[in-house]
Design a protein around this motif. Structure first.
Motif, PDB file in Angstrom:
ATOM      1  N   LEU A 134       0.953  -1.208   0.106  1.00 17.02           N
ATOM      2  CA  LEU A 134      -0.158   0.100  -0.033  1.00 17.02           C
ATOM      3  C   LEU A 134       0.755   1.305   0.020  1.00 17.02           C
ATOM      4  O   LEU A 134       0.428   2.256  -0.519  1.00 17.02           O
ATOM      5  CB  LEU A 134      -0.827   0.136   1.231  1.00 17.02           C
ATOM      6  N   GLY A 135       2.075   1.048   0.674  1.00 19.02           N
ATOM      7  CA  GLY A 135       3.037   2.351   0.621  1.00 19.02           C
ATOM      8  C   GLY A 135       3.407   2.787  -0.737  1.00 19.02           C
ATOM      9  O   GLY A 135       3.786   3.823  -0.937  1.00 19.02           O
ATOM     10  N   TRP A 136       3.568   1.874  -1.788  1.00 14.98           N
ATOM     11  CA  TRP A 136       3.752   2.059  -3.100  1.00 14.98           C
ATOM     12  C   TRP A 136       2.517   2.279  -3.991  1.00 14.98           C
ATOM     13  O   TRP A 136       2.618   2.891  -5.054  1.00 14.98           O
ATOM     14  CB  TRP A 136       4.627   0.912  -3.673  1.00 14.98           C
ATOM     15  N   THR A 137       1.553   2.266  -3.340  1.00 17.43           N
ATOM     16  CA  THR A 137       0.149   2.367  -4.205  1.00 17.43           C
ATOM     17  C   THR A 137      -0.700   3.452  -3.644  1.00 17.43           C
ATOM     18  O   THR A 137      -0.546   4.545  -4.224  1.00 17.43           O
ATOM     19  CB  THR A 137      -0.566   0.997  -4.660  1.00 17.43           C
ATOM     20  N   LEU A 138      -1.572   2.978  -2.751  1.00 17.81           N
ATOM     21  CA  LEU A 138      -2.564   3.978  -2.547  1.00 17.81           C
ATOM     22  C   LEU A 138      -2.377   4.635  -1.121  1.00 17.81           C
ATOM     23  O   LEU A 138      -2.756   5.898  -0.997  1.00 17.81           O
ATOM     24  CB  LEU A 138      -3.701   3.082  -2.102  1.00 17.81           C
ATOM     25  N   LEU A 139      -1.560   4.448  -0.069  1.00 18.04           N
ATOM     26  CA  LEU A 139      -1.095   5.034   0.999  1.00 18.04           C
ATOM     27  C   LEU A 139       0.659   5.498   1.093  1.00 18.04           C
ATOM     28  O   LEU A 139       1.182   4.700   2.074  1.00 18.04           O
ATOM     29  CB  LEU A 139      -1.594   4.483   2.207  1.00 18.04           C
ATOM     30  N   PRO A 140       1.011   6.232   0.361  1.00 13.68           N
ATOM     31  CA  PRO A 140       2.579   6.188   0.094  1.00 13.68           C
ATOM     32  C   PRO A 140       3.197   6.634   1.703  1.00 13.68           C
ATOM     33  O   PRO A 140       4.211   5.721   1.927  1.00 13.68           O
ATOM     34  CB  PRO A 140       2.739   7.584  -0.554  1.00 13.68           C
ATOM     35  N   PHE A 141       2.630   7.796   2.378  1.00 13.29           N
ATOM     36  CA  PHE A 141       3.446   7.815   3.464  1.00 13.29           C
ATOM     37  C   PHE A 141       3.000   6.669   4.540  1.00 13.29           C
ATOM     38  O   PHE A 141       3.858   6.215   5.392  1.00 13.29           O
ATOM     39  CB  PHE A 141       3.361   9.153   4.002  1.00 13.29           C
ATOM     40  N   LEU A 142       1.939   6.671   4.910  1.00 12.21           N
ATOM     41  CA  LEU A 142       1.127   5.972   6.157  1.00 12.21           C
ATOM     42  C   LEU A 142       1.641   4.520   5.783  1.00 12.21           C
ATOM     43  O   LEU A 142       1.968   3.695   6.938  1.00 12.21           O
ATOM     44  CB  LEU A 142      -0.174   6.175   6.098  1.00 12.21           C
ATOM     45  N   GLY A 143       1.404   3.996   4.525  1.00 13.08           N
ATOM     46  CA  GLY A 143       1.659   2.464   4.541  1.00 13.08           C
ATOM     47  C   GLY A 143       2.949   2.236   4.553  1.00 13.08           C
ATOM     48  O   GLY A 143       3.397   1.253   5.186  1.00 13.08           O
ATOM     49  N   THR A 144       4.064   2.977   4.103  1.00 19.98           N
ATOM     50  CA  THR A 144       5.458   3.059   4.367  1.00 19.98           C
ATOM     51  C   THR A 144       5.970   2.836   5.755  1.00 19.98           C
ATOM     52  O   THR A 144       6.391   2.007   6.359  1.00 19.98           O
ATOM     53  CB  THR A 144       6.140   3.970   3.603  1.00 19.98           C
ATOM     54  N   LEU A 145       5.303   3.919   6.410  1.00 22.09           N
ATOM     55  CA  LEU A 145       5.470   3.913   8.098  1.00 22.09           C
ATOM     56  C   LEU A 145       4.908   2.617   8.742  1.00 22.09           C
ATOM     57  O   LEU A 145       5.770   2.113   9.511  1.00 22.09           O
ATOM     58  CB  LEU A 145       5.089   5.123   8.764  1.00 22.09           C
ATOM     59  N   VAL A 146       3.910   2.277   8.357  1.00 27.52           N
ATOM     60  CA  VAL A 146       3.332   1.189   9.278  1.00 27.52           C
ATOM     61  C   VAL A 146       4.125  -0.115   8.770  1.00 27.52           C
ATOM     62  O   VAL A 146       4.379  -1.021   9.367  1.00 27.52           O
ATOM     63  CB  VAL A 146       1.703   0.961   8.630  1.00 27.52           C
ATOM     64  N   ALA A 147       4.417  -0.351   7.329  1.00 31.13           N
ATOM     65  CA  ALA A 147       5.504  -1.447   7.059  1.00 31.13           C
ATOM     66  C   ALA A 147       6.672  -1.682   7.779  1.00 31.13           C
ATOM     67  O   ALA A 147       7.042  -2.678   8.324  1.00 31.13           O
ATOM     68  CB  ALA A 147       5.650  -1.351   5.474  1.00 31.13           C
ATOM     69  N   ILE A 148       7.364  -0.666   7.890  1.00 27.18           N
ATOM     70  CA  ILE A 148       8.651  -0.523   8.390  1.00 27.18           C
ATOM     71  C   ILE A 148       8.084  -0.877  10.487  1.00 27.18           C
ATOM     72  O   ILE A 148       9.042  -1.742  10.591  1.00 27.18           O
ATOM     73  CB  ILE A 148       9.368   0.980   8.680  1.00 27.18           C
ATOM     74  N   VAL A 149       7.345  -0.153  10.795  1.00 30.11           N
ATOM     75  CA  VAL A 149       7.337  -0.386  12.281  1.00 30.11           C
ATOM     76  C   VAL A 149       6.724  -1.949  12.636  1.00 30.11           C
ATOM     77  O   VAL A 149       7.307  -2.493  13.325  1.00 30.11           O
ATOM     78  CB  VAL A 149       6.176   0.434  12.686  1.00 30.11           C
ATOM     79  N   THR A 150       5.736  -2.358  11.837  1.00 28.83           N
ATOM     80  CA  THR A 150       4.937  -3.718  11.856  1.00 28.83           C
ATOM     81  C   THR A 150       6.169  -4.647  11.494  1.00 28.83           C
ATOM     82  O   THR A 150       6.155  -5.961  11.969  1.00 28.83           O
ATOM     83  CB  THR A 150       3.737  -3.958  11.369  1.00 28.83           C
ATOM     84  N   GLY A 151       6.938  -4.456  10.556  1.00 26.04           N
ATOM     85  CA  GLY A 151       7.807  -5.306   9.923  1.00 26.04           C
ATOM     86  C   GLY A 151       9.075  -5.829  11.241  1.00 26.04           C
ATOM     87  O   GLY A 151       9.449  -6.797  11.358  1.00 26.04           O
ATOM     88  N   HIS A 152       9.530  -4.613  11.733  1.00 23.45           N
ATOM     89  CA  HIS A 152      10.269  -4.814  12.935  1.00 23.45           C
ATOM     90  C   HIS A 152       9.747  -5.440  13.950  1.00 23.45           C
ATOM     91  O   HIS A 152      10.267  -6.700  14.785  1.00 23.45           O
ATOM     92  CB  HIS A 152      11.109  -3.351  13.279  1.00 23.45           C
TER      93      HIS A 152
END
Length: 92
Positions: free
Chosen positions: A20-38
């Motif tokens: 979603l960070g690459w498609t619909l939610l650029p900033f929020l999706g990227t942030l959530v991906a990093i936090v939840t990934g760790h």
């Protein structure tokens, strides 16, 4: 004894958010991906083999950090371009 491993919901969230960070939610999706990934990688390590999904978490982290790097590079290019234009304007 049940030997099935459950996939970490945080790992799934990380991968979906990375996409979603690459498609619909650029900033929020990227942030959530990093936090939840760790968080997912830590959860999987501490589960004693009960949880699976490290590859999903890594995928989300890669998508998140790559998007972040491209955002930073884009901002740098814009500022350098505008700074160069301002410098050229002072030469006249």
């Amino acid at each position: 004894m049940n030997s099935t491993r459950q996939t970490s919901s945080l790992a799934i969230t990380s991968l979906v958010s990375g996409i979603l960070g690459w498609t619909l939610l650029p900033f929020l999706g990227t942030l959530v991906a990093i936090v939840t990934g760790h968080m997912a990688r830590k959860e999987i390590r501490n589960s004693g083999g009960r949880l699976d999904g490290d590859g999903l978490a890594i995928g989300g982290l890669i998508l998140g950090w790559l998007a972040t790097a491209l955002w930073v590079a884009g901002v740098l290019v814009v500022f350098l371009f505008l700074g160069g234009m301002a410098w050229l304007a002072t030469l006249n």
